[in-house]
Write an enzyme that holds these catalytic residues in place. Structure first.
Site, PDB file in Angstrom:
ATOM      1  N   GLU A   1       0.871  -1.173   0.000  1.00  0.00           N
ATOM      2  CA  GLU A   1       0.000   0.000   0.000  1.00  0.00           C
ATOM      3  C   GLU A   1       0.913   1.230   0.000  1.00  0.00           C
ATOM      4  O   GLU A   1       1.818   1.318   0.833  1.00  0.00           O
ATOM      5  CB  GLU A   1      -0.879  -0.008   1.254  1.00  0.00           C
ATOM      6  CG  GLU A   1      -1.845   1.147   1.259  1.00  0.00           C
ATOM      7  CD  GLU A   1      -2.735   1.220   2.499  1.00  0.00           C
ATOM      8  OE1 GLU A   1      -2.703   0.286   3.329  1.00  0.00           O
ATOM      9  OE2 GLU A   1      -3.451   2.223   2.617  1.00  0.00           O
TER      10      GLU A   1
ATOM     11  N   ARG B   1       5.296 -12.846   9.689  1.00  0.00           N
ATOM     12  CA  ARG B   1       5.968 -11.571   9.402  1.00  0.00           C
ATOM     13  C   ARG B   1       7.397 -11.634   9.894  1.00  0.00           C
ATOM     14  O   ARG B   1       7.697 -12.361  10.841  1.00  0.00           O
ATOM     15  CB  ARG B   1       5.322 -10.433  10.196  1.00  0.00           C
ATOM     16  CG  ARG B   1       3.933 -10.107   9.899  1.00  0.00           C
ATOM     17  CD  ARG B   1       3.455  -9.033  10.877  1.00  0.00           C
ATOM     18  NE  ARG B   1       3.920  -7.721  10.475  1.00  0.00           N
ATOM     19  CZ  ARG B   1       3.339  -6.989   9.534  1.00  0.00           C
ATOM     20  NH1 ARG B   1       2.293  -7.434   8.895  1.00  0.00           N
ATOM     21  NH2 ARG B   1       3.811  -5.803   9.228  1.00  0.00           N
TER      22      ARG B   1
ATOM     23  N   LYS C   1       4.813   0.426   9.237  1.00  0.00           N
ATOM     24  CA  LYS C   1       4.836   1.752   8.617  1.00  0.00           C
ATOM     25  C   LYS C   1       4.177   2.791   9.503  1.00  0.00           C
ATOM     26  O   LYS C   1       4.608   3.940   9.548  1.00  0.00           O
ATOM     27  CB  LYS C   1       4.094   1.701   7.272  1.00  0.00           C
ATOM     28  CG  LYS C   1       4.914   1.092   6.166  1.00  0.00           C
ATOM     29  CD  LYS C   1       4.161   1.132   4.849  1.00  0.00           C
ATOM     30  CE  LYS C   1       3.173  -0.006   4.764  1.00  0.00           C
ATOM     31  NZ  LYS C   1       2.520  -0.129   3.475  1.00  0.00           N
TER      32      LYS C   1
HETATM   33  P1  ATP Z   1       2.835  -2.302   7.881  1.00  0.00           P
HETATM   34  O1  ATP Z   1       2.260  -3.046   9.016  1.00  0.00           O
HETATM   35  O2  ATP Z   1       4.271  -1.955   8.044  1.00  0.00           O
HETATM   36  O3  ATP Z   1       2.002  -1.132   7.428  1.00  0.00           O
HETATM   37  P2  ATP Z   1       1.612  -3.759   5.827  1.00  0.00           P
HETATM   38  O4  ATP Z   1       1.467  -5.216   5.827  1.00  0.00           O
HETATM   39  O5  ATP Z   1       0.396  -2.963   6.156  1.00  0.00           O
HETATM   40  O6  ATP Z   1       2.835  -3.366   6.707  1.00  0.00           O
HETATM   41  P3  ATP Z   1       1.663  -3.477   3.007  1.00  0.00           P
HETATM   42  O7  ATP Z   1       2.100  -2.330   2.203  1.00  0.00           O
HETATM   43  O8  ATP Z   1       0.214  -3.817   3.023  1.00  0.00           O
HETATM   44  O9  ATP Z   1       2.171  -3.217   4.466  1.00  0.00           O
HETATM   45  O10 ATP Z   1       2.543  -4.755   2.694  1.00  0.00           O
HETATM   46  C1  ATP Z   1       2.862  -5.235   1.406  1.00  0.00           C
HETATM   47  C2  ATP Z   1       3.246  -6.670   1.514  1.00  0.00           C
HETATM   48  O11 ATP Z   1       4.368  -6.828   2.367  1.00  0.00           O
HETATM   49  C3  ATP Z   1       2.124  -7.497   2.108  1.00  0.00           C
HETATM   50  O12 ATP Z   1       1.978  -8.679   1.355  1.00  0.00           O
HETATM   51  C4  ATP Z   1       2.591  -7.766   3.501  1.00  0.00           C
HETATM   52  O13 ATP Z   1       2.078  -8.972   3.978  1.00  0.00           O
HETATM   53  C5  ATP Z   1       4.107  -7.779   3.359  1.00  0.00           C
HETATM   54  N1  ATP Z   1       4.740  -7.408   4.621  1.00  0.00           N
HETATM   55  C6  ATP Z   1       4.565  -6.276   5.334  1.00  0.00           C
HETATM   56  N2  ATP Z   1       5.266  -6.304   6.468  1.00  0.00           N
HETATM   57  C7  ATP Z   1       5.926  -7.476   6.492  1.00  0.00           C
HETATM   58  C8  ATP Z   1       6.824  -8.108   7.408  1.00  0.00           C
HETATM   59  N3  ATP Z   1       7.180  -7.518   8.540  1.00  0.00           N
HETATM   60  N4  ATP Z   1       7.302  -9.326   7.092  1.00  0.00           N
HETATM   61  C9  ATP Z   1       6.956  -9.924   5.940  1.00  0.00           C
HETATM   62  N5  ATP Z   1       6.118  -9.397   5.045  1.00  0.00           N
HETATM   63  C10 ATP Z   1       5.599  -8.193   5.302  1.00  0.00           C
HETATM   64 MG    MG Z   2      -1.327  -2.732   5.308  1.00  0.00          MG
END
Ligand code: ATP
Ligand code: MG
Length: 562
Positions: A38, A263, A273
């Site tokens: 995102e 994760r 983020k």
């Molecule tokens: P955050 O919690 O930091 O906002 P998010 O999952 O909301 O992370 P996205 O932009 O939706 O962020 O993530 C893009 C991809 O990266 C998704 O498929 C998510 O599952 C993966 N991802 C995000 N954080 C991690 C992590 N700590 N370890 C592995 N994969 C991750």
């Molecule tokens: Mg997200």
């Protein structure tokens, strides 16, 4: 890791599934993954894990991986973030070719599918506020209660949904919800929201849309539209999978398989983020690319190589349960990669002047130095040497303990690549601080070789006073002093766990002249001090700023403790 080692390694649970599917001819043997960030912040190390997994699997199984910007929430999303995501991905070395997609590309199709669900009696317009919805939703023990608007006719629903789309209603006054099961043990199936009203400019679709799809309604269908075969996501989406499946089945569309993995969590930092945004907005760090941040842009600025990050992701592997990786593993991966790549230079962080009294004043010479003992092709260079030099203050002790092998009154050390010197006299300033050492050198020890077989145990780095370049050096430590800042200490917010000493600035270090020729970010090892690179933010006056990427293993500190 070489090729044969790679082949012998057992496949992780996701690769085993993909392999089996391919062998079974599922999806005609195609493998197609995607990385779906995102654009509401910068990519971090956790994303790197997901990137390596998705692009890695595509490559290993002769498939494809898409980049999809999951831009369904215009409130938090910015083009700045979208651009940074692409820059970081390219830097890591992954290529989505022409397959850059946006969830917003599918707004039209998603809307039509919502209409289809209404026509099939599987979705309804609900007038409950988000607050009221929450109250009726029940919890893990109690079933939820059905919305009083659940039995609206198809015609009424179609009409209201059309009006929602046209902007006839206020934000929050209506939603479109799926009609599934208010007593499902899975809360995600209790008539989830498909569309909400948002009067917000979207970076790509402008003001065309007044309604925006929820994550759940957009994500699986976007996968489906792109023909994704394996939709890899993190564990928190496990309980969303039945909903993912419900949409694909009830819309009768291509059904990718969602597979969850744990994760990446790292101690002494945060990996979200939302939390990183707070660190930036509240000024705890100097931006998303602050070298202390676990963002890819921060790590790049600090001097991480893409390879070190990829090696780290590979070593961490895939787990089905939450776990926390130790930051030492990340540091190890960086040192391991830089040890092979970084050329060596000499520099002193805390200069102490030495005058070599038996070296003719006005004379200079050059000594040969090896650029990288791990890489013969890196060759050698010349470094200037003359009567006045600087060593690091930490390499001198006026009153040393017994097994001290560096410089002390009357003691002899080897100057790396140059000569043996012996300390003859200690000069002090008006505060009784050591301000200079008077030494002699042995002209026969040129190159650091013993002229007569006598043993000199200590070897220290130095710079030549006339040619050395002054620079500012940023030394980074862990961003948090608590190993687990996400959970924090009792009653503490994660920002209360910040390490007040995470940045130490050395104002006047000295490095050998050729350091000026390095490019921003290009790795170097200052011998015995650590790995460094030139910071991307150089002062306008042309002075030099170095970032320490990682310290050397502090071997002498260990010895000193013995
Ligand atoms: P955050 O919690 O930091 O906002 P998010 O999952 O909301 O992370 P996205 O932009 O939706 O962020 O993530 C893009 C991809 O990266 C998704 O498929 C998510 O599952 C993966 N991802 C995000 N954080 C991690 C992590 N700590 N370890 C592995 N994969 C991750
Ligand atoms: Mg997200």
């Amino acid at each position: 890791m070489n090729e044969s080692e790679k082949e012998e390694k057992p496949l992780d649970f996701i690769r085993s599934t993909v392999k089996q599917d391919q062998e079974d001819g599922k999806n005609e043997g195609r493998v197609h993954t995607r990385f779906p960030p995102e654009p509401n912040g910068y990519l971090h190390l956790g994303h790197a894990k997901s990137i390596c997994l998705n692009f890695g699997i595509a490559e290993e199984f002769n498939g494809l991986c898409n980049l999809r910007l999951d831009d369904t929430n215009p409130v938090a999303e910015k083009t700045e973030y979208a651009q940074a995501i692409m820059d970081d991905l390219r830097w890591l070395g992954f290529d989505w070719e022409e397959r850059l997609f946006h969830a917003s590309d599918y707004f039209g199709q998603l809307h039509d599918w919502a209409v289809q669900l209404i026509q099939d009696h599987k979705a309804f317009v609900c007038d409950l506020t988000f607050e009221e919805m929450r109250e009726l939703r029940g919890n893990l023990i109690e079933p939820g209660k059905e919305s009083p608007f659940r039995d609206r006719t198809v015609e009424e629903n179609l009409d209201l949904f059309q009006q929602m789309k046209e902007g006839a209603f206020d934000e929050g006054s209506k939603t479109l919800r799926a009609k599934i099961d208010m007593s499902s043990p899975n809360l995600n199936l209790r008539d989830p929201v498909l569309y909400r009203i948002l009067d917000q400019e979207h970076p790509r679709t402008g003001s065309v849309w007044k309604i925006y799809p929820s994550y759940d309604f957009a994500h699986g269908q976007s996968d489906s539209i792109e023909g994704i075969t394996h939709s890899l996501c993190t564990l928190e989406f496990e309980h969303h999978r039945p909903l993912y499946d419900w949409f694909c089945e009830n819309l009768g569309i291509h059904h990718p398989q969602q597979i969850e993995f744990a994760r990446l969590n790292l101690n002494y930092t945060v990996m979200s983020k939302r939390k990183m945004l707070r660190l930036v907005q509240e000024g705890h760090v100097h931006g998303w690319d602050d070298p202390r941040m676990p963002t890819l842009s921060g790590m790049r600025r600090r001097g991480f190589t893409a390879q070190a990050i990829k090696n780290f992701c590979e070593r961490v592997g895939l787990a089905k349960r939450e776990n926390v990786i130790e930051i030492e593993l990340l540091e190890y991966c960086l040192r391991d990669d830089l040890n092979k790549k970084a050329v060596r230079r000499l520099g002193v962080l805390n200069p102490l002047k030495i005058t070599i009294e038996n070296y003719p004043s006005g004379q200079t010479e050059e000594v040969d130095a090896i650029n990288n003992p791990e890489d013969e092709d890196a060759g050698t260079r010349k470094i200037p040497f003359s009567r006045e030099i600087f060593i690091d203050r930490n390499d001198f002790m006026e009153d040393p303990p017994k097994k001290y092998f560096r410089l002390a009154p009357g003691k002899e050390v080897r100057l790396k690549y140059a000569f043996y010197i012996t300390c003859k006299e200690v000069v002090k300033d008006e505060n009784s601080e050591v301000s200079e050492l008077i030494c002699t050198y042995d002209p026969e020890s040129r190159g650091g070789d013993s002229p007569d077989g006598r043993k000199v145990k200590g070897t220290i780095q130095w710079v030549d006073a006339r040619s050395a370049v002054a620079c500012k050096v940023n030394l980074y430590d862990r961003l948090f002093s608590n190993p687990n800042p996400e959970d924090g200490e009792e009653g503490k917010d994660f920002v209360d766990c910040l390490n007040p000493d995470s940045l130490e600035i050395v104002e006047s270090a000295l490095v050998e002249p050729s350091v000026q020729d390095f490019e921003v970010g290009e790795p170097m090892q200052l011998e015995r001090v650590g790995y460094f690179c030139i910071d991307s933010d150089q002062p306008e006056d042309g002075s030099l700023v170095l970032n320490r990427s990682v310290a050397m293993r502090d071997s002498w500190a260990k010895k000193a403790k013995k």
